[in-house]
Design a protein around this motif. Structure first.
Motif, PDB file in Angstrom:
ATOM      1  N   ARG A  72       4.219  10.983   2.934  1.00  0.00           N
ATOM      2  CA  ARG A  72       4.469   9.953   1.912  1.00  0.00           C
ATOM      3  C   ARG A  72       3.677   8.685   2.244  1.00  0.00           C
ATOM      4  O   ARG A  72       3.122   8.039   1.357  1.00  0.00           O
ATOM      5  CB  ARG A  72       5.956   9.652   1.782  1.00  0.00           C
ATOM      6  N   LYS A  73       3.639   8.323   3.520  1.00  0.00           N
ATOM      7  CA  LYS A  73       2.873   7.135   3.932  1.00  0.00           C
ATOM      8  C   LYS A  73       1.387   7.331   3.656  1.00  0.00           C
ATOM      9  O   LYS A  73       0.703   6.412   3.188  1.00  0.00           O
ATOM     10  CB  LYS A  73       3.086   6.853   5.422  1.00  0.00           C
ATOM     11  N   ILE A  74       0.883   8.511   3.950  1.00  0.00           N
ATOM     12  CA  ILE A  74      -0.532   8.814   3.699  1.00  0.00           C
ATOM     13  C   ILE A  74      -0.813   8.748   2.199  1.00  0.00           C
ATOM     14  O   ILE A  74      -1.802   8.133   1.770  1.00  0.00           O
ATOM     15  CB  ILE A  74      -0.912  10.193   4.279  1.00  0.00           C
ATOM     16  N   GLU A  75       0.049   9.354   1.393  1.00  0.00           N
ATOM     17  CA  GLU A  75      -0.129   9.332  -0.062  1.00  0.00           C
ATOM     18  C   GLU A  75      -0.108   7.900  -0.585  1.00  0.00           C
ATOM     19  O   GLU A  75      -0.935   7.535  -1.428  1.00  0.00           O
ATOM     20  CB  GLU A  75       0.961  10.144  -0.750  1.00  0.00           C
ATOM     21  N   ALA A  76       0.803   7.072  -0.083  1.00  0.00           N
ATOM     22  CA  ALA A  76       0.893   5.683  -0.532  1.00  0.00           C
ATOM     23  C   ALA A  76      -0.382   4.919  -0.168  1.00  0.00           C
ATOM     24  O   ALA A  76      -0.893   4.125  -0.968  1.00  0.00           O
ATOM     25  CB  ALA A  76       2.120   5.003   0.079  1.00  0.00           C
ATOM     26  N   SER A  77      -0.910   5.169   1.014  1.00  0.00           N
ATOM     27  CA  SER A  77      -2.133   4.508   1.451  1.00  0.00           C
ATOM     28  C   SER A  77      -3.326   4.932   0.593  1.00  0.00           C
ATOM     29  O   SER A  77      -4.138   4.097   0.177  1.00  0.00           O
ATOM     30  CB  SER A  77      -2.389   4.843   2.924  1.00  0.00           C
ATOM     31  N   ILE A  78      -3.421   6.228   0.311  1.00  0.00           N
ATOM     32  CA  ILE A  78      -4.508   6.731  -0.539  1.00  0.00           C
ATOM     33  C   ILE A  78      -4.377   6.151  -1.944  1.00  0.00           C
ATOM     34  O   ILE A  78      -5.369   5.699  -2.535  1.00  0.00           O
ATOM     35  CB  ILE A  78      -4.513   8.275  -0.571  1.00  0.00           C
ATOM     36  N   HIS A  79      -3.165   6.128  -2.472  1.00  0.00           N
ATOM     37  CA  HIS A  79      -2.920   5.583  -3.805  1.00  0.00           C
ATOM     38  C   HIS A  79      -3.377   4.127  -3.868  1.00  0.00           C
ATOM     39  O   HIS A  79      -4.112   3.723  -4.781  1.00  0.00           O
ATOM     40  CB  HIS A  79      -1.439   5.714  -4.151  1.00  0.00           C
ATOM     41  N   GLU A  80      -2.959   3.333  -2.884  1.00  0.00           N
ATOM     42  CA  GLU A  80      -3.319   1.912  -2.857  1.00  0.00           C
ATOM     43  C   GLU A  80      -4.837   1.733  -2.785  1.00  0.00           C
ATOM     44  O   GLU A  80      -5.408   0.905  -3.489  1.00  0.00           O
ATOM     45  CB  GLU A  80      -2.657   1.251  -1.645  1.00  0.00           C
TER      46      GLU A  80
END
Length: 150
Positions: free
Chosen positions: A116-124
């Motif tokens: 989830r942290k990786i996805e949030a970072s990629i999204h941002e």
């Protein structure tokens, strides 16, 4: 594990559409020639971009145009238009929870938080990249590769 090739083809198409504005009618055939992708693939990509409100396509005669200014189109919007599952499909967890192994039974829970942290970072990061910034890069590379005038 990689971003879909459809995303790079879509960015290619959007840059082409922007650059051809007022100079040529941009059709799926023309985009297929430029990208090297099958015209059917191009039509599917254009359809997804149209559905997402990023482009318009004239019925019948064709001709794609941007619906928004390049500053208003993010890489995440482009990616999301093409990948309905979004970033959750980017990093997968193998199915093994039914196995008797304690690692197999708990690996999903162990990985959910970090993923989830990786996805949030990629999204941002993808939200911070706009079509305008990619167009700036395109023009810079064009200028760098232009023949030198003597």
């Amino acid at each position: 594990m990689q971003l879909s090739m459809k995303c790079s083809v879509a960015v290619h198409c959007l840059i082409f559409i922007h650059e051809a504005q007022g100079a040529a009618k941009v059709t799926s055939t023309l985009l297929a020639q430029s990208t090297g992708a099958n015209p059917v693939v191009i039509r599917n990509i254009l359809s997804a971009l149209k559905k997402a409100g990023l482009i318009t396509v004239t019925r019948g005669t064709g001709g794609a145009e941007l619906c928004r200014q390049p500053e208003q189109i993010t890489l995440y919007q482009i990616y999301s238009a093409l990948e309905p599952e979004g970033l959750t499909s980017l990093i997968g967890i193998h199915p093994c929870g039914q196995r008797p192994c304690p690692v197999a039974q708990n690996i999903r829970k162990v990985l959910e938080g970090p993923y989830r942290k990786i996805e949030a970072s990629i999204h941002e990061t993808m939200e911070s990249i706009t079509l305008a910034s990619m167009l700036e890069d395109f023009h810079r590379y064009l200028a760098e590769n232009a023949p030198q005038k003597e």
